[in-house]
Scaffold this active site. Structure first.
Site, mmCIF file in Angstrom:
data_model
loop_
_atom_site.group_PDB
_atom_site.id
_atom_site.type_symbol
_atom_site.label_atom_id
_atom_site.label_comp_id
_atom_site.label_asym_id
_atom_site.label_seq_id
_atom_site.Cartn_x
_atom_site.Cartn_y
_atom_site.Cartn_z
ATOM 1 N N HIS A 261 -4.157 -1.591 5.593
ATOM 2 C CA HIS A 261 -5.107 -1.765 6.729
ATOM 3 C C HIS A 261 -4.473 -3.077 7.687
ATOM 4 O O HIS A 261 -5.289 -4.037 8.217
ATOM 5 C CB HIS A 261 -6.434 -2.492 6.158
ATOM 6 C CG HIS A 261 -7.196 -1.229 5.362
ATOM 7 N ND1 HIS A 261 -7.939 -0.484 6.273
ATOM 8 C CD2 HIS A 261 -7.266 -0.961 4.155
ATOM 9 C CE1 HIS A 261 -8.291 0.681 5.257
ATOM 10 N NE2 HIS A 261 -8.216 0.245 3.976
ATOM 11 N N ASP A 324 -7.733 -3.300 -0.522
ATOM 12 C CA ASP A 324 -8.257 -1.587 -0.806
ATOM 13 C C ASP A 324 -7.065 -0.867 -0.020
ATOM 14 O O ASP A 324 -6.310 -1.001 0.861
ATOM 15 C CB ASP A 324 -9.559 -1.456 -0.365
ATOM 16 C CG ASP A 324 -9.478 -1.954 1.325
ATOM 17 O OD1 ASP A 324 -8.937 -2.781 1.761
ATOM 18 O OD2 ASP A 324 -10.116 -1.079 2.119
ATOM 19 N N GLU A 325 -7.011 0.239 -0.580
ATOM 20 C CA GLU A 325 -6.312 1.324 0.054
ATOM 21 C C GLU A 325 -4.721 1.101 0.619
ATOM 22 O O GLU A 325 -4.463 1.567 1.432
ATOM 23 C CB GLU A 325 -7.292 1.993 1.127
ATOM 24 C CG GLU A 325 -8.510 2.575 0.581
ATOM 25 C CD GLU A 325 -9.542 2.935 1.664
ATOM 26 O OE1 GLU A 325 -9.813 4.137 1.597
ATOM 27 O OE2 GLU A 325 -9.787 2.383 2.729
ATOM 28 N N ALA A 326 -4.200 0.236 -0.549
ATOM 29 C CA ALA A 326 -2.769 0.048 -0.152
ATOM 30 C C ALA A 326 -1.832 1.065 -0.359
ATOM 31 O O ALA A 326 -0.945 0.941 -1.051
ATOM 32 C CB ALA A 326 -2.248 -1.422 -0.571
ATOM 33 N N LYS A 327 -2.265 2.348 0.434
ATOM 34 C CA LYS A 327 -1.376 3.310 -0.135
ATOM 35 C C LYS A 327 -0.085 3.443 0.346
ATOM 36 O O LYS A 327 0.685 4.217 -0.176
ATOM 37 C CB LYS A 327 -2.036 4.390 0.491
ATOM 38 C CG LYS A 327 -3.535 4.961 -0.062
ATOM 39 C CD LYS A 327 -4.208 5.865 0.298
ATOM 40 C CE LYS A 327 -5.674 6.171 0.081
ATOM 41 N NZ LYS A 327 -6.352 6.987 0.663
#
Ligand code: ACM
Length: 506
Positions: A261, A324-327
């Site tokens: 993000h 979060d969501e550290a893809k």
């Protein structure tokens, strides 16, 4: 004077209410007085007394003399901070060591109103109850005539179940100005929330001025989802918000989301990218494509500067570091990165908060706080971490009310008003580890203040009761009656709530 009193409703429901016959009546002679047995509370009590007096004066047009005085004579509202001669109401949560700081006792007789607490904060929470016991016109901006300014006689003993009762506003996807945030703080205070978490950075926008890295807001201040107008808070704006929230006994929690993000940061500074080239700005709503470089010292110099400046603006104990969501980050890099950032937060004396899956990183100390946006977190429980419950299919304010609802998203399902009321955080995390709850409003679809109103109200009031009121006292049929009365007050204040059809409105 008219005899008909508008109906009263209390949200969140106090821990104990005993109604008695008759009422206290405000009159032009009513005095509002305060006393405190510790001199250090005097300044806060003058401020709180002034807030209360101004509000009642505006609505009633009564002169209302006020000042410091210990006597609870006839026709007096007494606000009393004391540690003597008073046992604060019991709190039903074993995890709460500081339960008494927000506790209060409100006693209304025909002769006087007496509000007692051990701290000014407790007085402030109790005054919100007093407002709800007054006629709805107490919220009018012009004096109202022909009102029976009565407060029903009662004894209320109250304390919250959870220490953390928060809302999150995403100002990164769409920016929302200082005035909108203050208006939201006013409402949060009415319903006894004590945290406002601002999601300040994301792929699309960077919303807080960082003096040592000015391109963050120069490049990504103007950017928002769909190419809508952006904006950012100068440090003076942010200080103004911190002070305004603080005067309502609400902590502002800043979030700098990382290592994912982070497209806004990557678009502002080439040196944060592996090829040294700035990324394009981004106005979509997909997630998971950006990452800071986890093994480069340039990244940590950047983060150190940002967190140092954010810390200087933050009187509270917490810094939210996202996670979060550290893809686009490998598991190893993520663990290394999160450990480094937790350590930086610690050097600035702050406790880090992160979203799942940051708790999975072995580098995260058990003293860090998990904001849980999953149904459960066995790892946080195993580590004994404190948890803020933000279960999406219960607590997310940006989920649609129902499938055809025009605003919001539905990836976690729909969240009608009864679901936002009826959940219990300790179904997800052992109560002893629960700091409390937070309801996030992500703003991919919330562009205007009216959009925020519709998504937030009335569901926010349900979360207020989930966070404050013992579960055994919560009851949907009874709540709907109170909600109906309270939404009428919201309407008088210009809050454009959604009349969700799951509520029995008549
Ligand atoms: C989240 O909803 N990405 C925390």
């Amino acid at each position: 004077m008219t005899a008909s009193a508008s109906p009263r409703a209390l949200i969140p429901l106090p821990a104990s209410v005993v109604w008695n016959p008759n009422a206290f009546r405000l009159s032009p002679q009513t005095r509002i007085v305060w006393c405190a047995d510790l001199p250090e509370h005097a300044e806060a009590m003058v401020r709180i007394t002034t807030l209360l007096t101004d509000r009642i004066r505006t609505a009633t047009g009564f002169p209302l003399p006020c000042g410091e005085n210990r006597a609870s004579d006839a026709d007096t509202i007494l606000l009393e901070v004391t540690t003597a001669d008073w046992q604060s109401p019991a709190c039903s949560n074993p995890a709460r060591a500081d339960a008494s700081s927000e506790a209060y006792r409100l006693t209304v007789t025909e002769a006087c109103v007496r509000l007692v607490a051990t701290t000014p904060e407790g007085i402030f929470r109790g005054i919100q109850t007093l407002y709800q016991l007054l006629p709805a016109q107490i919220d009018a901006v012009e004096p109202a005539s022909d009102i029976d300014w009565s407060v029903p006689c009662c004894v209320i003993e109250d304390a919250p179940v959870y220490a953390w009762r928060g809302m999150m506003l995403d100002v990164a996807r769409h920016f929302h100005p200082v005035a909108t945030v203050k208006r939201l703080i006013d409402q949060l205070a009415r319903f006894k929330f004590n945290k406002l978490h601002l999601h300040l950075t994301d792929d699309q926008g960077w919303r807080l001025e960082i003096k040592s890295w000015p391109a963050l807001t120069e490049v990504c201040g103007p950017v928002a989802v769909n190419g809508d107008p952006g904006g950012f808070y100068t440090q003076d704006d942010y200080r103004e918000l911190v002070a305004y929230a603080g005067s309502h006994y609400i902590d502002l929690i800043p979030e700098i989301d990382m290592p994912g993000h982070t497209n806004a940061a990557l678009a502002a500074y080439g040196e944060l990218n592996p090829d040294g080239v700035r990324r394009d700005t981004y106005t979509g709503i997909e997630v998971g494509f950006s990452s800071l470089m986890c093994r480069e010292e340039a990244t940590y110099r950047f983060i150190d500067d940002v967190l140092r400046e954010v810390t200087a603006l933050t009187p509270g104990a917490y810094l939210h570091i996202g996670g979060d969501e550290a893809k686009a980050t490998t598991e190893e890099d993520f663990a290394y990165f999160i450990g480094r950032v937790c350590a930086i937060a610690a050097t600035y004396g702050k406790t880090p908060i992160g979203w799942n899956n940051f708790e999975l990183a072995e580098t995260v100390p058990s003293s860090a706080v998990l904001q849980m946006w999953q149904n459960e977190s066995p790892k946080a429980v195993e580590k004994g971490m404190k948890v803020i419950a933000s279960v999406p299919n219960r607590a997310y304010l940006d989920m649609k009310y129902h499938e055809d609802y025009p605003l919001g998203l539905a990836w976690a399902g729909c969240v009608p008003t009864d679901v936002a009321y009826g959940w219990e955080p300790s179904d997800h995390v052992p109560k002893a580890l629960l700091l409390g709850i937070e309801c996030p409003l992500w703003t991919e679809t919330a562009v205007t203040e009216a959009d925020i109103d519709q998504l937030v109200f009335p569901r926010l009031l349900g979360h207020a009761e989930v966070g404050w009121t013992p579960q055994a006292l919560r009851n949907w049929p009874d709540y709907q009656i109170r909600l109906r009365i309270m939404t009428e007050r919201l309407r008088l204040q210009g809050i454009r709530y959604y009349a969700d059809p799951v509520v029995k409105w008549d």
